[in-house]
Write an enzyme that holds these catalytic residues in place. Sequence first.
Site, short mmCIF file in Angstrom:
data_model
loop_
_atom_site.label_atom_id
_atom_site.label_comp_id
_atom_site.label_asym_id
_atom_site.label_seq_id
_atom_site.Cartn_x
_atom_site.Cartn_y
_atom_site.Cartn_z
CD GLU A 1 -9.43 12.58 -12.17
OE1 GLU A 1 -9.48 11.39 -12.56
OE2 GLU A 1 -9.30 12.91 -10.97
CB SER B 1 1.45 -12.26 21.46
OG SER B 1 1.79 -12.47 20.11
#
Length: 372
Positions: A54, A227
């Site tokens: 805008e 991991s």
Amino acid sequence: MTTTAHFISQALGLAAQALFLSNPNPRVGCVIATPDGRVLGQGFTQQAGGPHAEVMALRDAQAAGHDVRGATAYVTLEPCAHQGRTGPCCDALIAAGIGRVVGSIADPNPLVGGQGFARLRAAGVAVEVGPGADQARELNIGFFSRMVRGTPWVRLKVAASLDGTTALANGASQWITSASARADGHAWRARACAVLTGFGTVRSDNPRLDVREVATPRQPQVVVIDSRLQTPPDAALFIAGRACTIYAGGTLDAEFAARKAALQARGAAVVQLPNPQGKVDLHAMLIDLGRRGINELHVEAGHQLNGSLLREGLVDELLVYLAPKLLGPGLGMANIGPLSELAQAQALEFTSAERVGPDLRVLARVPGRGDF
């Protein structure tokens, strides 16, 4: 007279220009026009911290010397009503004297959530909501996912032969699909906030996981599931200036601590999120990525991690490139079996199928995903 549908379509086209640019903010376009159909200004959301659509449209009109008082702003997402890095867009429209706002869809951000439209109406601005809602939502599927579910939209990318082989039994996989498909895949990387892979892929391929085949103003972050923190500090994915997050399990021994320190020294954020088996809790990881502002998570991993994500119900969409060749036995797309009944299959809905060079690109969505 030019119709509302025309201007919303034009605004959606502008929003698409923010596809590689605005993350983690939504992709929004705005067109300001007079009642008789003359365009006064237009714009789309810039990089995070920059002006929204805008404001860009208002600046465009001002630079051209146009008076926007009484004009209509056609915008693809509800103008924001909160103070972030930039001021509220609804206030900017009100201050400029905009007489009418046509918005495609309400902002799912709880900080906005209808307040932008309400503030405009309270200021005497006519508001219409709805045109282009489906297109605006799809363009911002990751933003909607993060705002509504708290987790990114997970898109799993696979390149395979027509018989579903992603690599030969000896691991060879470069290249099954064409250069055209690879470039198209890089465009999907570019629109994502982050690219995710597993340590297995880092070990076997040492990928960079950056965007090289298409022009982009920003590079997606990289996320690694590792991991035991075995990613080497000299891995190619460590690129200066690019955020890297490595998710680890629950190991706490001295060797693990040393590897963690070495990766942090390379600039990686190491996050330990162990599940009861000591591996990474994948759902908790998605929640954490949502908190970190990740809208679309683009997965490029091996069949084991792909299978884990699918088995745990964490994949929203598959992006599959199929080459017109048969490779026979090898590695598959995802390790989800063996199944004992056909009813156990992962159901999908095809959303598109298109030729990309000699290959076929298929988008398939898990039913019900995207119904925000």
